[in-house]
Write a protein that holds these residues in place. Sequence first.
Motif, mmCIF file in Angstrom:
data_model
loop_
_atom_site.group_PDB
_atom_site.id
_atom_site.type_symbol
_atom_site.label_atom_id
_atom_site.label_comp_id
_atom_site.label_asym_id
_atom_site.label_seq_id
_atom_site.Cartn_x
_atom_site.Cartn_y
_atom_site.Cartn_z
ATOM 1 N N VAL A 1 -15.999 -10.347 -6.858
ATOM 2 C CA VAL A 1 -15.058 -9.246 -6.609
ATOM 3 C C VAL A 1 -14.111 -9.589 -5.454
ATOM 4 O O VAL A 1 -13.051 -8.996 -5.307
ATOM 5 N N ASN A 2 -14.476 -10.578 -4.634
ATOM 6 C CA ASN A 2 -13.680 -10.956 -3.465
ATOM 7 C C ASN A 2 -12.184 -11.092 -3.741
ATOM 8 O O ASN A 2 -11.367 -10.410 -3.110
ATOM 9 N N MET B 1 -10.027 -0.518 -1.049
ATOM 10 C CA MET B 1 -10.194 -1.951 -1.279
ATOM 11 C C MET B 1 -10.976 -2.610 -0.143
ATOM 12 O O MET B 1 -11.831 -3.469 -0.374
ATOM 13 N N ARG C 1 -13.474 -6.646 5.908
ATOM 14 C CA ARG C 1 -14.592 -6.956 5.015
ATOM 15 C C ARG C 1 -15.906 -7.010 5.796
ATOM 16 O O ARG C 1 -16.897 -6.365 5.426
ATOM 17 N N VAL D 1 -7.791 -8.915 6.366
ATOM 18 C CA VAL D 1 -8.628 -8.656 5.194
ATOM 19 C C VAL D 1 -10.083 -9.022 5.489
ATOM 20 O O VAL D 1 -11.011 -8.255 5.203
ATOM 21 N N GLN E 1 -5.776 1.217 0.219
ATOM 22 C CA GLN E 1 -6.095 0.140 1.148
ATOM 23 C C GLN E 1 -7.487 0.321 1.731
ATOM 24 O O GLN E 1 -8.269 -0.636 1.826
ATOM 25 N N CYS F 1 -10.081 -7.704 -4.730
ATOM 26 C CA CYS F 1 -9.718 -6.792 -3.641
ATOM 27 C C CYS F 1 -8.711 -7.444 -2.699
ATOM 28 O O CYS F 1 -7.758 -6.791 -2.243
ATOM 29 N N TYR G 1 -4.975 -7.227 -3.859
ATOM 30 C CA TYR G 1 -4.261 -5.979 -3.634
ATOM 31 C C TYR G 1 -3.833 -5.829 -2.176
ATOM 32 O O TYR G 1 -2.727 -5.371 -1.884
ATOM 33 N N LEU G 2 -4.709 -6.210 -1.258
ATOM 34 C CA LEU G 2 -4.361 -6.099 0.157
ATOM 35 C C LEU G 2 -3.278 -7.099 0.539
ATOM 36 O O LEU G 2 -2.390 -6.787 1.343
ATOM 37 N N THR H 1 -14.586 -1.618 -0.447
ATOM 38 C CA THR H 1 -15.189 -2.342 -1.568
ATOM 39 C C THR H 1 -15.512 -3.774 -1.168
ATOM 40 O O THR H 1 -16.568 -4.305 -1.525
ATOM 41 N N LEU H 2 -14.607 -4.404 -0.411
ATOM 42 C CA LEU H 2 -14.872 -5.754 0.092
ATOM 43 C C LEU H 2 -16.118 -5.778 0.974
ATOM 44 O O LEU H 2 -16.917 -6.721 0.921
#
Length: 267
Positions: free
Chosen positions: A22-23, A218, A44, A40, A215, A26, A29-30, A221-222
């Motif tokens: 998934v890295n 994401m 995370r 980012v 934002q 996300c 998008y950022l 989620t990270l």
Amino acid sequence: MNMSQHLKGYLYGCIAAVSYGVNPICAKYLYQDGYNSNSVLFYRFLFGSVMLGLLMLVQRKSFAITRREGKVLSLLGAVFAVSSLTYFLSFHYMSAGVAATLVFAYPVFTAMLMALFFKERLKWPSLLAMLLTVGGIALLYKDDSGRAIALMGIVLILVSALSYAIYIIVVNRSGIVMSSVKLTFYAMSSCLVCLTLYALLTPTGELQMLHTPMQWGMALTLGLVPTVISLVFMAMAIRCIGSTPTAIMGALEPVPFGLGHIARYDP
């Protein structure tokens, strides 16, 4: 070791691999919203560390560690910081899908290092998996747009893969006896410190604030999926089946790309 432990180990390895994939989704998008790699990665591991710390508090787990454990966990954090930073920087030189595929070199590095330094005997399924991995990587000399992959991108992704392999081996061979949640919490906290210092020392790597709900979503989620879930389950898998099989399970890492039909990022 009974069969149930093997089955658990492979199941944990599958969850860890798919979650880690998934890295790039996300990060893509950022990046498109103008965030740099330092920011980012900072969010995370900040959110990941907070989530793991809260989980330990809820479970009433002790935060105490010995000096030796602190040294090993600090090493894990530094190694993972290198792996994560080079991985995320590689997205600027190639598509996220290609980067997620090329990082598959880490099972090969893991198997080679285990055989070289710990005399681990490679069985034919592992050798076959390594050969297929190397063959697949060798075919990726162009990215999704048909452009030749930049040399810097290849160097970054190989450094990331090697660092990730070292992380897996240290988790397996360190001799630390603690829960996977506690181990991951301290490793990720150490990683956060390393990345924050790097951001502060990098002239163009200032940390940027999050603004929109997307934002924040994401970034959270990270912190949860490819950090908390992936690394905790990876530590559990390593304890059940060892370093090399866990690394080879990383072949499932691109699954999120197929499910989400997302495989390209143009910086």
